[in-house]
Structure formats: C-alpha cells, structure tokens
Write a protein that holds these residues in place. Structure first.
Motif, PDB file in Angstrom:
ATOM      1  N   MET B  32       0.827  -1.214   0.000  1.00 26.17           N
ATOM      2  CA  MET B  32       0.000   0.000   0.000  1.00 26.17           C
ATOM      3  C   MET B  32       0.857   1.258   0.000  1.00 26.17           C
ATOM      4  O   MET B  32       0.545   2.244  -0.656  1.00 26.17           O
ATOM      5  CB  MET B  32      -0.879   0.015   1.252  1.00 26.17           C
ATOM      6  CG  MET B  32      -2.295  -0.407   0.989  1.00 26.17           C
ATOM      7  SD  MET B  32      -3.278  -0.125   2.440  1.00 26.17           S
ATOM      8  CE  MET B  32      -2.674  -1.338   3.543  1.00 26.17           C
ATOM      9  N   LEU B  38      -1.923   2.506  -8.442  1.00 25.67           N
ATOM     10  CA  LEU B  38      -3.133   2.563  -7.614  1.00 25.67           C
ATOM     11  C   LEU B  38      -3.807   1.205  -7.475  1.00 25.67           C
ATOM     12  O   LEU B  38      -4.287   0.848  -6.399  1.00 25.67           O
ATOM     13  CB  LEU B  38      -4.122   3.566  -8.217  1.00 25.67           C
ATOM     14  CG  LEU B  38      -3.670   5.020  -8.240  1.00 25.67           C
ATOM     15  CD1 LEU B  38      -4.734   5.896  -8.855  1.00 25.67           C
ATOM     16  CD2 LEU B  38      -3.355   5.502  -6.837  1.00 25.67           C
ATOM     17  N   LYS B  41      -1.997  -0.760  -4.986  1.00 25.29           N
ATOM     18  CA  LYS B  41      -2.327  -0.297  -3.625  1.00 25.29           C
ATOM     19  C   LYS B  41      -3.590  -0.991  -3.131  1.00 25.29           C
ATOM     20  O   LYS B  41      -3.674  -1.415  -1.974  1.00 25.29           O
ATOM     21  CB  LYS B  41      -2.541   1.216  -3.622  1.00 25.29           C
ATOM     22  CG  LYS B  41      -1.265   2.033  -3.550  1.00 25.29           C
ATOM     23  CD  LYS B  41      -1.632   3.496  -3.378  1.00 25.29           C
ATOM     24  CE  LYS B  41      -0.484   4.429  -3.697  1.00 25.29           C
ATOM     25  NZ  LYS B  41       0.612   4.384  -2.740  1.00 25.29           N
ATOM     26  N   VAL B  42      -4.572  -1.117  -3.999  1.00 24.34           N
ATOM     27  CA  VAL B  42      -5.818  -1.786  -3.604  1.00 24.34           C
ATOM     28  C   VAL B  42      -5.563  -3.266  -3.335  1.00 24.34           C
ATOM     29  O   VAL B  42      -6.121  -3.842  -2.393  1.00 24.34           O
ATOM     30  CB  VAL B  42      -6.900  -1.590  -4.685  1.00 24.34           C
ATOM     31  CG1 VAL B  42      -8.139  -2.385  -4.353  1.00 24.34           C
ATOM     32  CG2 VAL B  42      -7.244  -0.120  -4.803  1.00 24.34           C
ATOM     33  N   LEU B  45      -4.170  -3.495  -0.015  1.00 27.62           N
ATOM     34  CA  LEU B  45      -5.245  -3.337   0.967  1.00 27.62           C
ATOM     35  C   LEU B  45      -5.943  -4.666   1.196  1.00 27.62           C
ATOM     36  O   LEU B  45      -6.241  -5.057   2.338  1.00 27.62           O
ATOM     37  CB  LEU B  45      -6.232  -2.283   0.441  1.00 27.62           C
ATOM     38  CG  LEU B  45      -7.307  -1.804   1.378  1.00 27.62           C
ATOM     39  CD1 LEU B  45      -6.686  -0.992   2.482  1.00 27.62           C
ATOM     40  CD2 LEU B  45      -8.326  -0.983   0.631  1.00 27.62           C
ATOM     41  N   ALA B  99     -13.333   1.012  -4.614  1.00 21.18           N
ATOM     42  CA  ALA B  99     -11.992   1.493  -4.934  1.00 21.18           C
ATOM     43  C   ALA B  99     -11.712   1.367  -6.423  1.00 21.18           C
ATOM     44  O   ALA B  99     -11.206   2.297  -7.061  1.00 21.18           O
ATOM     45  CB  ALA B  99     -10.957   0.708  -4.131  1.00 21.18           C
ATOM     46  N   LEU B 102     -13.520   3.987  -8.385  1.00 19.23           N
ATOM     47  CA  LEU B 102     -12.833   5.280  -8.294  1.00 19.23           C
ATOM     48  C   LEU B 102     -11.608   5.300  -9.195  1.00 19.23           C
ATOM     49  O   LEU B 102     -11.323   6.299  -9.862  1.00 19.23           O
ATOM     50  CB  LEU B 102     -12.424   5.562  -6.847  1.00 19.23           C
ATOM     51  CG  LEU B 102     -13.560   5.871  -5.886  1.00 19.23           C
ATOM     52  CD1 LEU B 102     -13.038   5.941  -4.473  1.00 19.23           C
ATOM     53  CD2 LEU B 102     -14.223   7.172  -6.267  1.00 19.23           C
ATOM     54  N   ILE B 103     -10.890   4.170  -9.238  1.00 22.32           N
ATOM     55  CA  ILE B 103      -9.675   4.122 -10.060  1.00 22.32           C
ATOM     56  C   ILE B 103     -10.041   4.288 -11.535  1.00 22.32           C
ATOM     57  O   ILE B 103      -9.347   4.987 -12.288  1.00 22.32           O
ATOM     58  CB  ILE B 103      -8.918   2.801  -9.799  1.00 22.32           C
ATOM     59  CG1 ILE B 103      -8.277   2.862  -8.415  1.00 22.32           C
ATOM     60  CG2 ILE B 103      -7.863   2.565 -10.859  1.00 22.32           C
ATOM     61  CD1 ILE B 103      -7.597   1.608  -8.001  1.00 22.32           C
ATOM     62  N   ARG B 105     -12.494   6.003 -12.683  1.00 27.08           N
ATOM     63  CA  ARG B 105     -12.770   7.433 -12.895  1.00 27.08           C
ATOM     64  C   ARG B 105     -11.483   8.240 -12.953  1.00 27.08           C
ATOM     65  O   ARG B 105     -11.348   9.157 -13.767  1.00 27.08           O
ATOM     66  CB  ARG B 105     -13.644   7.964 -11.766  1.00 27.08           C
ATOM     67  CG  ARG B 105     -15.061   8.199 -12.213  1.00 27.08           C
ATOM     68  CD  ARG B 105     -15.863   8.900 -11.161  1.00 27.08           C
ATOM     69  NE  ARG B 105     -15.491  10.295 -10.991  1.00 27.08           N
ATOM     70  CZ  ARG B 105     -15.969  11.050 -10.003  1.00 27.08           C
ATOM     71  NH1 ARG B 105     -16.791  10.540  -9.126  1.00 27.08           N
ATOM     72  NH2 ARG B 105     -15.601  12.300  -9.905  1.00 27.08           N
ATOM     73  N   ILE B 106     -10.536   7.909 -12.060  1.00 30.31           N
ATOM     74  CA  ILE B 106      -9.268   8.644 -12.066  1.00 30.31           C
ATOM     75  C   ILE B 106      -8.553   8.426 -13.387  1.00 30.31           C
ATOM     76  O   ILE B 106      -8.007   9.355 -13.982  1.00 30.31           O
ATOM     77  CB  ILE B 106      -8.385   8.178 -10.875  1.00 30.31           C
ATOM     78  CG1 ILE B 106      -9.015   8.622  -9.563  1.00 30.31           C
ATOM     79  CG2 ILE B 106      -6.978   8.733 -10.993  1.00 30.31           C
ATOM     80  CD1 ILE B 106      -8.343   8.052  -8.345  1.00 30.31           C
ATOM     81  N   LEU B 118       0.400  11.025 -11.344  1.00 33.76           N
ATOM     82  CA  LEU B 118      -0.855  11.689 -10.981  1.00 33.76           C
ATOM     83  C   LEU B 118      -0.581  12.987 -10.231  1.00 33.76           C
ATOM     84  O   LEU B 118      -1.193  14.028 -10.483  1.00 33.76           O
ATOM     85  CB  LEU B 118      -1.672  10.738 -10.109  1.00 33.76           C
ATOM     86  CG  LEU B 118      -3.128  11.114  -9.854  1.00 33.76           C
ATOM     87  CD1 LEU B 118      -3.893  11.095 -11.150  1.00 33.76           C
ATOM     88  CD2 LEU B 118      -3.743  10.145  -8.867  1.00 33.76           C
TER      89      LEU B 118
END
Lengths: 500, 125
Positions: B32, B38, B41-42, B45, B99, B102-103, B105-106, B118
């Motif tokens: 993480m 990203l 990172k998930v 998690l 998550a 969201l990724i 969308r990012i 980023l």
C-alpha cells in the motif's frame, strides 16, 4: 418502548432503498423523500432521547437473542445526544443541498445510508456490529466525497478509502484481540471480562492500542489525519459540510464509548501508557492542526486542518477523564459539529455566490455578502471560544477539568488552543471586514472557478435554503451556550455510570 | 499462555498461522505504501485485510475439534469468528468494488494509474 431503537437505524436505511427505487420511476424524487425520512428521523430520535433521559439507559436485544449472545442496541444519555445531533444536522444540510448539492437519486440514497450507518455506530452495544457500521459509514462517505464532478474528488475519495479502510481494519484487529482474550463481543460483557483477564495483560493492552489507533485514523488525529484535508476540500460543498459535521464526530463518540465502556477508567488508571497515548494524541493534534491550518491558502483545507486541532481538544477531554472534562468533551463534540458544519456550508455559500475559495479572495467580503460574512464571523468566533458562544463553554469545561485533574501541561495547551484557533480565524475576519477588495469587483460569472460545480452552472445564485442552513448554524452556535448547564445536568447520570 | 521455554523454533512451528497473519499484514501495508500503482495499492489493501481474516479464523481453531455441526461429537471449533469474517469479507469486497470504480474514474480523468505521475498532472489544477 425500547422497540423504537432499531427503527432509528432502519428508517434511513429503508428510505435509502425507497429513494433508489423511486429514481427508477422518476428523476429527482430523492430530495423530498430524503426530507420526509429526515423529519421522521428527527422526531424519532427526539422521542427516544426523551425516553432515554427519563430511564437513564434503554437496551434492545436484536432478534430475541439475549445479550451477551446476540447483538444489543443500547442508548444512554451520551448516545441519545449524538443521535439527535446526527438526525438534526443531516436534515439541516438537506435544506442546503436542494440547490447546492448533487441532485441525483443515487446521491440521496447514499446520503441516507450514511445517516443510517452513523446512527448504527452510536446505538450499537456490540463491538463487531460497530465495525460493520463503521464500514457502512466509511463506504458511503467515500462515495459521497466522490460525488463531485471533478477528478479531484475521485482522487480524494480513493485516498480516503485506502487510509480509512486501514483504520477500520486496525479496529477490527483490536476487536480480534479482545475477543480472543474474552470470548465475547458485547460491550457490557467485555468490560467485566477484560477486567477478569487483567488490565495489565499484554492481550488487553494490545487490543486497546489497535482499537485506539484505528479510531485515531477515523477521527483524523495528527499524524493520522492525512486523508482528511484532501477529502474535505475535494468533496462538493454540501458533502464537506455533512461529513465534517458528523463523520469524525461519530467516530470520536465511538472512541469515547470504547475507552470508557469497554476498557473503563480502571484500565487507564492501571495502564498509564494508554492514557499517555490519548494525551499525546490530543496535544500533538491541537498544536500541529492549528499550525497547518495557518499555513493554508484554501478555505476548505484550512477548515479541515482546524478539525484536526478541535478533535484534539475532544480527545483531551476524554483523556482527563473526570466529569467536568467529559461534559466539556461532549459539548465540544456536539458544538464542533454545528460550528464546523456551518463554516463549511458558509464557505460553500460564499463560493457559490462569488467563486471565492482562497483566503485572499475574502477581502472586503462583508460588503458584498453581509449575511454570509456575518454568519461566518459568528461561527469563527464561536470556534475560537469567545464567550458566551457554544465553543467557549465546551473549551471552558475541558480546561476546568484539566485544572481539577491537575494536569497542568495539558491545561496550558488547551488554553493555548484558543490563541492558536484565533491565529487562523482572525486573519479571515480581518480580511472580510477591514480590507477593501484588491481590485474592482469582478463579475461572479467571470471569476475563474477552480472547482466548477452544478450550482455555478445554474447561475451562481445561492438559494434561501442555503442561507437558512448557514444562519441557523450561526444562531445555534451563538445561543446554545446558555443551554449547556441544563444539558450537563441531563448528562450527569450517564457520565457517572461511564466513569464508575 | 505461550510457553516461552519451548524456544523460538517450536514457537514458530506451533503458532505458524499467527506468524502468517502478521506476515500478510506487513506485506499488505508495504505494498500500500511503496507501490506507486493505484491498483496495486488496492491489492495491498486486500492482502492486509486477508491477514486480519486469517487472524480471526486462527483464533477459532481448536486442535482435534470437529466442525460445529451437531451430529459430530464435541469438542467443536468455535463458529462465531467464521460468521464474523464472512461479514468482514463482504465488507472487503464492497470496498474493493468502490476502490476500483474510483480508479476507473481517475484513469478516465487523468489517463494514468501511477501515483507519482498523478501528482505531477494534478499540480497544474
């Protein structure tokens, strides 16, 4: 009448489903349904609170499995006060969100889910059940932060999600330790059995450490606050008001509940290190949060760092652990929700009308928007702790408690926190009232807006509901200070039980 | 409870699941923090949460005990942590879904999944 307690949680959850289904039939039906549910929730919470203050403690056993085997819902004076706060603030912010906020039905469904989750954290009497509600609140809060239209809110939400999940997971790990030691998850049962295991045992201390650190992340205690400024600044205005007012507040309540109900003051008397952890968190948060707030240029980020510092105060009230300080912590917890929620809403209102999101853009604001500037100033002074406002009374009780407990260094920090808070609010008030706008006033439409939201696209005129919500918060912050003494009397029996 | 006289090797052998738990927690936390990607990172998690699940399940284990089904003769394995972890797994799945949403969308917005890129892109905002 304890049967009413589960409805406190069920009502917003059911309403959220209704909103979702209504959205299949017609768009934009979310707001009226959410308002109806909010009104019902306020009425229910008020009624249950009256019952709770009459009886002292209400307990409901879910599904007929008697405690400690089943899940228990418990209300005492402290939880009743927080439940009423959640119901009232979430209804008030609905008035603001009608024109300001995202308007989809999905937004209002998530909003109601968050209200349900937060209420659940407050009423539950079972530590694992609390974990589930913490995650419900967390998930919906991440989704709400992401409901802004810009990429910034998505990044903020992802950061919030990762850090917040680690916090909740650490809490779960702590619960695991407590469970292994005792074989129970019920709050009342745990407090007895943890004492039997022995407060000095490594198992119990580890459980406390994990739970406390997990909740520190959720409350945003320095240095575990990193998710917070980003999340508050990146969210749409109504959402930042909502989560700044309620989310950390509820988790701070959870920390108080776990510390006093599960681990009991006897644990802190025996394990000096645990109390030191709380005091250290409080002191570092108060000072570092204020220093970081002073160094910000963006209003919403500044307000977010201010929250770090104010929750340090609540933590201090908990760590002092006498009745005066706990009254102060409770009052400041509730008061902070009203003041900080109001400040975020006021910042959103000003941004909607003028596009001002930076501190430098607030120059001469009192002439352009006298009511908004006035409300902002009142809320800011209340946050600083100018008598006789709500903010003053909370801080006063906490400081008095520290003096009674003879924790002089802590008392000094608490008193200094007033000056530290003044450091970042005074410059704003000075800009608003004593400076002329730097250049000729730009047309609102021509103002470069770093975060265009739905409202600006609609023409940038704040609605009556937005003004009403901000002014109501300002009036409450100014007036409610007088109500603290009777409130403290109501709270007295609860605190005696908590501290015994 | 832990027999310290048994020595570290025995201790590891008898508590291997607890060792595994904290290995997973460490690996998850490291991924993480250290991975700039990203999605990774998930994944970190998820590994972190799995460590906690394992911790609960291990706590329910009783040597030589039967499944908690009434036809077997006791002693039984404690069923409660399994139920708790079932709930926690559901929570974990929903978190992962949010998550990843969201990724997506990012990525749509900035065209990158690397945290450092980023950060550079966002300084212009």
């Amino acid at each position: 009448m304890s049967d009413l307690v589960p409805f406190l949680v069920a009502l917003p959850l059911v309403a959220a489903v209704v909103v979702l289904f209504a959205g299949l039939v017609r768009d934009r039906t979310g707001w009226p349904i959410a308002v109806l549910a909010g009104l019902g929730h306020v009425a229910l919470a008020g009624y249950v609170a009256v019952l709770t203050f009459g009886d002292g403690r209400i307990s409901y056993v879910v599904g007929g499995f008697e405690s400690p085997y089943g899940i228990e819902l418990v209300m005492d004076g402290l939880s009743a006060a927080v439940v009423v706060l959640i119901a009232a603030v979430s209804l008030g912010i609905l008035a603001y969100a009608r024109t300001a906020g995202p308007r989809s039905n999905a937004f209002y469904a998530t909003y109601l889910l968050l209200v349900g989750g937060l209420t659940g954290v407050v009423v539950t009497g079972d530590v694992f059940n609390m974990y589930v509600f913490i995650e419900i609140s967390g998930l919906t809060a991440y989704a709400l932060v992401a409901s802004g239209e810009t990429g910034r809110s998505a990044v903020a939400a992802l950061k919030y999600l990762i850090v917040g999940t680690v916090g909740a997971s650490l809490y779960l790990l702590g619960v695991g330790y407590a469970y292994i030691g005792t074989g129970t998850l019920n709050v009342a049962d745990l407090s007895v059995k943890l004492a039997e295991v022995g407060h000095a045992s490594t198992l119990v201390q580890t459980a406390f450490a994990f739970i406390a650190i997990g909740l520190f992340i959720k409350v945003a205690v320095f240095p575990l606050h990193t998710w917070q400024p980003e999340a508050y600044a990146g969210a749409p205005d109504s959402v930042s008001g909502f989560i700044a007012a309620l989310v950390s507040t509820t988790f701070a309540y959870a920390l108080v509940r776990i510390s006093l109900d599960v681990f009991t003051p006897a644990f802190f008397a025996e394990v000096e290190l645990a109390r030191t952890l709380l005091i250290a968190g409080a002191v570092v948060s108060i000072v570092a949060g204020s220093v970081l707030a002073v160094s910000q240029t963006e209003i919403k980020r500044m307000l977010a760092y201010s929250s770090v510092s104010q929750f340090g105060l609540v933590l201090a009230g908990l760590a002092i652990m006498n009745e005066t300080a706990l009254i102060g912590a409770t009052v400041h917890l509730l008061g902070h929700a009203i003041m900080k929620g109001g400040l975020f809403l006021a910042a959103g209102l000003i941004a909607t009308a003028t596009g001002a999101r930076e501190i430098s853009e607030y120059e001469g604001l009192s002439e352009r928007m006298p009511y908004a500037a006035g409300a902002f100033a009142v809320l800011a002074f209340s946050m600083v702790g100018v008598p006789p406002t709500l903010g003053f009374v909370g801080k006063f009780y906490i400081a008095l408690g520290a003096v009674q407990a003879q924790l002089w260094p802590l008392a000094a920090v608490i008193l200094a926190s007033t000056l530290l808070t003044l450091a970042y609010f005074a410059r704003l008030v000075e800009r608003m009232y004593f400076r002329e706008p730097a250049q000729s006033e730009p047309e609102p439409a021509a103002t470069p807006d770093p975060q265009p939201d739905a409202m600006v696209a609609d023409g940038g005129r704040p609605s009556l509901g937005m003004y009403a919500a901000v002014l109501a918060a300002a009036v409450l912050a100014a007036v409610l200070g007088a109500a603290v003494v009777p409130f403290a009397e109501l709270l007295d029996p609860t605190l005696e039980v908590l501290l015994s | 409870m832990i027999d310290l006289a048994a020595g570290p090797v025995d201790l590891l052998a008898t508590r291997s699941y607890y060792a595994g738990t904290f290995l997973l927690l460490g690996i998850g936390a490291y991924v993480m923090i250290a991975s700039p990607n990203l999605v990774k990172k998930v994944i970190g998690l998820n590994v972190f949460q799995t460590g906690i699940f394992l911790f609960f399940i291990t706590s329910a284990y009783v040597d030589g005990a039967a499944n908690p089904v009434l036809e077997h003769a006791g002693p039984y394995v404690s069923p409660l942590p399994h139920v708790l972890i079932l709930t926690a797994i559901v929570v974990g799945v929903s978190l992962t879904a949010v998550a990843l949403g969201l990724i997506v969308r990012i990525y749509d917005e900035y065209g990158t999944l690397e945290a450092d890129v980023l950060r550079e892109v966002r300084t212009d905002e």
